[in-house]
Scaffold this motif. Sequence first.
Motif, PDB file in Angstrom:
ATOM      1  N   UNK A 128       0.926  -1.353   0.068  1.00  0.00           N
ATOM      2  CA  UNK A 128       0.005   0.087   0.100  1.00  0.00           C
ATOM      3  C   UNK A 128       0.904   1.357   0.090  1.00  0.00           C
ATOM      4  N   UNK A 129       2.061   0.963   0.194  1.00  0.00           N
ATOM      5  CA  UNK A 129       3.151   2.239   0.157  1.00  0.00           C
ATOM      6  C   UNK A 129       3.247   2.675  -1.151  1.00  0.00           C
ATOM      7  N   UNK A 130       3.405   4.122  -1.083  1.00  0.00           N
ATOM      8  CA  UNK A 130       3.607   4.790  -2.494  1.00  0.00           C
ATOM      9  C   UNK A 130       5.239   5.014  -2.785  1.00  0.00           C
ATOM     10  N   UNK A 131       5.876   3.892  -2.857  1.00  0.00           N
ATOM     11  CA  UNK A 131       7.290   4.033  -3.157  1.00  0.00           C
ATOM     12  C   UNK A 131       7.631   3.290  -4.526  1.00  0.00           C
TER      13      UNK A 131
END
Lengths: 579, 272
Positions: free
Chosen positions: B60-63
């Motif tokens: 779910x992380x925007x990386x």
Amino acid sequence: MPQTEIIANRPQRWDVPFGDAMRDSDVDQLLQIEPFRSIDPERFPSALPLRAILKNDTRVNHYQDGGIIVREGDYGSSAFLVVQGKARVVLAGLDEEVLGRQPESKPGFLKSMFRQWRNPRLPEVRSHVASRSELIGNDSQQVADLAQTRVFLQDIPRVLENTRSVVLHPGEIFGELAALTRSPRTATVLADGETVLLEIRWQGLRDLMRRTDALRRHIERLYRENSLRVHLRETPLLSHLPAEHLEAVAEATLFETYGDFQWHETFHSSSSSHSGSSGKATDAVVAEPLIAEEGSPCEGLVLVRSGFARLSHGFGHGHRTVAYLGKGQVFGLAEVIGTSTKNEPVPMSHSLRGLGYVDVLRIPQAVLEKHVFPNVSQQLLDEVAAEHAFFRPEHHGSQAQVETPLLEFLVEQRFINGQQAMLVDLDRCTRCDDCIRACAATHDNNPRFIRHGFRHGSLMVAHACMHCVDPVCMIGCPTGAIGRDRTTGVVQINDPTCIGCSTCAESCPYDNIRMVEIRDSSGAIVIDDSTKQPIHKATKCDLCTDLPTGPACQSACPHDALVRMDLGNLGELSEWVNR
Amino acid sequence: MFIRRRLYSVGLTLAVLALLVYWTYYQKSALGRVSFGTGYVLLAAIFFLALYNIHKKLPTLPWGSSSDWLQAHIYVALGTALVFGLHVDWRFPTGILDLTLATLYSATFLSGIVGLVWSRTIPARLARVSEEVIYERIPMLRSQLCDRAQEAVLETVRSSGSTTLGEFYSRRMHGFFERTRGLGYFLRPNNRLRRRLLAELTEVSRYLSPPEQVTCEQLFAMVRRRDDLDFHAAMQWRLKAWLFLHIGLTYPLLAVACLHGLLAHWFGGGLL
């Protein structure tokens, strides 16, 4: 011993009315005005009385001068009746900024990280299972959310300068097109002075139309007429036409409808009976309603207003699909131009057949020759002809790169309806299930799709909600729990108001909605108090609208094997297939 | 699209490696020590490579997308081979700790290469099988197929009174449907058993009664389907198993690499 079951009341259709301020006296007043005055209450069953529809499926909205009622491009699920004052329909696109559209805010890095750690371990846990009384009690809050803070236009004369608009008066209805066809609003409507409107959510409108022939005919006439001029103006050939000639074209334009509005009801049986030998597939094509036939003389231009149509070419003893046309696309342009220049009817080079439900406009050749060709430059004519010549057999543009069997597959299975279909390239997919895990991590440990589906060679269309152009799943929902997001158009399910009737799941032609038993936060299965059966809820892909990365499944695929794609866009598909 | 991306990635990797090689030769020509520099680059690269697994755990992380991370993972990993060579001065170490570390690195690197080849070749082989199967459902599908085969044969024996097919089934085919394939098949899947069974079934079909012939046709299809399921099981297991091994090697590699760095500073001095 932990509790395994919890008793609750199953939500009902009108637990959350559309507006909480509708008193009996308001309903009495409504019944005194048209069109409700002419409606016979006896035609409504006791379980669905007219008064109850008006009380629960309508609300009265007050607007100040310049208040925006609906915005062009937004998705809407309600129609409006002008009760007092005037509403102004703006026929030209207004700036996004003027319409008060704000960029969407997405959660940041830390919030995204923590949300995953809060996921429950058991499936389908609802942090709070709302009882009926709570839903009813929270009504005012829900309504407040629905009403939202309204946007006003400042300096209206300047904003509307050089734009065309139409004024609607008391008794007139608008917004029915978007509400009934599950499509975006085609125009912005403003309050012209102090205005009172009755907003009717589409479930109520549908029930009123079913039992009132006059209202149904009236709505259908509005539906046909209101968007005609907008549609004609959006057609490239007609966009620069002087107003008086456009009006003449509009007057002469023929409305035609092919197929069934609720096509999904017959799709399953027909697709299963035709999926077999190629001979049967040919029968299926022939069974589709014919809009224009290959070889017949050209009689005019066909504009697709909604739905899809198959463009085919005779091949051997069958019909080979060349392309499919959707909203806004035209058919027969080369032929009408050819007929005009050669002064004799040119035969149609392809056949056009309706897929499911399709709505077309037909502009006769004589009208084109009288009002259009004399007013259009040769340069524009050439440009438009070149732009719409993709289905010409000699053309080898991007559409031609999608192989015919793939086109046939997408059309047969009606995947062309998908705006966000999940395509999996099985030649690259390592079956690692990272997509499933990412989906589950985003949805409280519940995956919202199945990595399985129909295959064509190494291409698979997985069972994930495609957020269709025509989301037929919305048709039967009694509570409006399933609907489009107003701005993004993503089809979403409002969990608290879903009554678990499974109508949407059964309506979905692609089997992309799952009914699940729900648990409360302790893990106990929630049981309906009256039937003693588990309460179900409809679940499906929501396209991870609250994630900054977009759909988690796509961004989690390490091998570029999975993509969410608009299958109505053959250029995009061609690029992906031939990458 | 993929060709353009590959060219770009290869070019960037070669450029970075060229810079590193130039730096080491420059240092050596100046009688400087390169082992600490290359060691730190190698350790940082290994940490970066291990971070990809964390990325997978936090989708779910925007990386960045997993696809971009995998590309970076592949090219950084390929680049570490040269850095490793520069670090050990192209000689395999002999000390116990260094040998362990070099072996762990080599095993992890090789498992990555094998995994890369498999993940690029196996999907297309699986896609050629007529049916797409979810790995977790294979045991259930096998069991259903076994039941169907057995039921079809028993029903034929009951209805026709003829036992030729029944005896053949119990002698030659029941085990095939009931048991899972051995480790040998999982390591090297082949269609020898399928071909042999189909040949034997063809051979016995000349002695069958008409009702048995009908069931025999069904068995042909079932043998093919069962073999396809086994092929899916073996190939998908292989794709999962190598990743399990690859990730399993990463953590001891990281631990021993850190220990090696600590000891190098402890006994070799030169803390930067």
